[in-house]
Design a protein around this motif. Structure first.
Motif, mmCIF file in Angstrom:
data_model
loop_
_atom_site.group_PDB
_atom_site.id
_atom_site.type_symbol
_atom_site.label_atom_id
_atom_site.label_comp_id
_atom_site.label_asym_id
_atom_site.label_seq_id
_atom_site.Cartn_x
_atom_site.Cartn_y
_atom_site.Cartn_z
ATOM 1 N N LEU A 76 0.848 -1.259 -0.065
ATOM 2 C CA LEU A 76 0.084 0.104 0.026
ATOM 3 C C LEU A 76 0.763 1.310 -0.069
ATOM 4 O O LEU A 76 1.697 1.442 0.888
ATOM 5 N N CYS A 77 0.771 2.129 -0.963
ATOM 6 C CA CYS A 77 1.301 3.343 -0.893
ATOM 7 C C CYS A 77 0.963 4.324 0.148
ATOM 8 O O CYS A 77 -0.289 4.644 0.329
ATOM 9 N N ASP A 78 1.898 4.685 0.886
ATOM 10 C CA ASP A 78 1.216 5.912 2.088
ATOM 11 C C ASP A 78 1.945 7.255 1.752
ATOM 12 O O ASP A 78 2.163 7.922 2.681
ATOM 13 N N ASN A 79 2.367 7.473 0.586
ATOM 14 C CA ASN A 79 2.874 8.666 0.404
ATOM 15 C C ASN A 79 1.807 9.834 0.141
ATOM 16 O O ASN A 79 0.771 9.316 0.353
ATOM 17 N N ILE A 80 2.386 11.062 -0.121
ATOM 18 C CA ILE A 80 1.409 12.347 0.157
ATOM 19 C C ILE A 80 -0.077 12.075 -0.611
ATOM 20 O O ILE A 80 -1.144 12.380 0.106
ATOM 21 N N ALA A 81 0.016 11.817 -1.811
ATOM 22 C CA ALA A 81 -1.369 11.838 -2.508
ATOM 23 C C ALA A 81 -2.328 10.650 -1.929
ATOM 24 O O ALA A 81 -3.370 10.950 -1.807
ATOM 25 N N CYS A 82 -1.760 9.468 -1.818
ATOM 26 C CA CYS A 82 -2.492 8.477 -1.411
ATOM 27 C C CYS A 82 -2.871 8.935 0.241
ATOM 28 O O CYS A 82 -3.830 8.376 0.783
ATOM 29 N N MET A 83 -1.869 9.324 0.938
ATOM 30 C CA MET A 83 -2.124 9.486 2.279
ATOM 31 C C MET A 83 -3.426 10.278 2.617
ATOM 32 O O MET A 83 -4.313 10.275 3.237
ATOM 33 N N GLU A 117 6.863 3.587 -0.811
ATOM 34 C CA GLU A 117 6.680 5.173 -1.209
ATOM 35 C C GLU A 117 5.729 5.259 -2.472
ATOM 36 O O GLU A 117 5.372 4.050 -3.090
ATOM 37 N N CYS A 118 5.779 6.414 -3.146
ATOM 38 C CA CYS A 118 4.974 6.592 -4.363
ATOM 39 C C CYS A 118 5.238 5.494 -5.354
ATOM 40 O O CYS A 118 6.385 5.316 -5.624
ATOM 41 N N LEU A 119 4.024 5.076 -5.761
ATOM 42 C CA LEU A 119 4.044 4.101 -6.912
ATOM 43 C C LEU A 119 3.862 4.585 -8.216
ATOM 44 O O LEU A 119 3.760 3.979 -9.133
ATOM 45 N N GLY A 120 3.942 5.955 -8.195
ATOM 46 C CA GLY A 120 3.921 6.711 -9.596
ATOM 47 C C GLY A 120 2.696 6.558 -10.145
ATOM 48 O O GLY A 120 2.407 6.675 -11.401
ATOM 49 N N ALA A 121 1.675 6.185 -9.442
ATOM 50 C CA ALA A 121 0.221 6.272 -9.985
ATOM 51 C C ALA A 121 -0.745 7.213 -9.243
ATOM 52 O O ALA A 121 -1.945 6.699 -8.646
ATOM 53 N N CYS A 122 -0.312 8.395 -8.801
ATOM 54 C CA CYS A 122 -1.084 9.263 -7.715
ATOM 55 C C CYS A 122 -2.394 9.587 -8.315
ATOM 56 O O CYS A 122 -3.143 9.931 -7.641
ATOM 57 N N GLU A 123 -2.516 9.616 -9.596
ATOM 58 C CA GLU A 123 -3.921 10.008 -10.341
ATOM 59 C C GLU A 123 -4.905 9.083 -9.650
ATOM 60 O O GLU A 123 -6.215 9.234 -9.837
ATOM 61 N N PRO A 126 -6.387 6.167 -3.406
ATOM 62 C CA PRO A 126 -5.177 5.406 -2.975
ATOM 63 C C PRO A 126 -4.825 4.215 -3.717
ATOM 64 O O PRO A 126 -5.770 3.546 -4.023
ATOM 65 N N VAL A 127 -3.672 3.920 -3.724
ATOM 66 C CA VAL A 127 -3.063 2.841 -4.701
ATOM 67 C C VAL A 127 -2.348 1.819 -3.674
ATOM 68 O O VAL A 127 -1.783 1.881 -2.947
ATOM 69 N N MET A 128 -2.711 0.484 -4.400
ATOM 70 C CA MET A 128 -1.832 -0.756 -3.854
ATOM 71 C C MET A 128 -1.320 -1.420 -4.912
ATOM 72 O O MET A 128 -2.164 -1.912 -5.712
HETATM 73 S S1 FES Z 1 1.459 8.835 -3.733
HETATM 74 FE FE1 FES Z 1 0.645 7.032 -3.951
HETATM 75 S S2 FES Z 1 1.021 6.819 -6.018
HETATM 76 FE FE2 FES Z 1 1.940 8.460 -5.560
#
Ligand code: FES
Length: 170
Positions: A76-83, A117-123, A126-128
């Motif tokens: 699970l991405c927990d970087n800024i957009a997903c958070m 970290e960011c999976l590069g799919a912020c659009e 939240p992404v896993m």
């Molecule tokens: S912050 Fe989750 S995919 Fe970029």
């Protein structure tokens, strides 16, 4: 083609064998499931590079696993957009549903739960990531459906009669 041959083929694409460490680690991980010390050393020896270079990359990137992981690795991405889109709630939900904490593996060996970290799919936050697949725009209901389908998939594979499966080389 065996692991050694695959690594040699990958290395031939680079002017410097050190540059082939990442693809070599991906090949080794696919072959062994994870990357324990002896496998890292074998990769270094095949490439003819310093073992420390291989260790450094294998322990830096979350896509490499030096410890065994479950059949399905839930990253699970927990970087800024997903958070901002609820990753923390989703992590708590999965911890409850699966009965494990971050970094844990379910007792049946089916799921390992990690944050990355960011999976590069912020659009589609939240992404896993599960294996090679991305699952986006997640909420608790979608997560439950995904976990259910992964369990069902594992169950279907477990019920395949080994006698009816093609033998290696067929
Ligand atoms: S912050 Fe989750 S995919 Fe970029």
């Amino acid at each position: 083609m065996g692991m050694r041959e695959q690594i040699e083929t990958a290395a031939a694409r680079y002017p410097d064998r050190r540059s082939a460490i990442m693809p070599a680690l991906l090949i080794a991980q696919k072959a062994h499931g994870h990357l324990p010390g002896p496998v890292l050393e074998e990769v270094a020896d095949i490439l003819g590079v310093e073992r420390i270079w291989v260790y450094e990359l294998a322990t830096f990137y979350t896509l490499f696993h030096t410890e065994p992981v479950g059949r399905f690795h839930l990253q699970l991405c927990d970087n800024i957009a997903c958070m901002l889109c609820g990753a923390e709630r989703l992590l708590a939900h999965m911890e409850t549903v699966l009965g494990i904490g971050k970094g844990g593996t379910t007792p049946d060996g089916l799921f390992t739960l990690s944050t990355v970290e960011c999976l590069g799919a912020c659009e589609m936050a939240p992404v896993m990531q599960v294996g090679d697949d991305y699952h986006g725009n997640l909420d608790a209901a979608r997560l439950d459906a995904l976990l259910g389908s992964l369990r069902a998939h594992a169950g279907r594979l477990a019920t395949v009669d080994p006698a009816s499966a093609p033998s290696p080389g067929e």
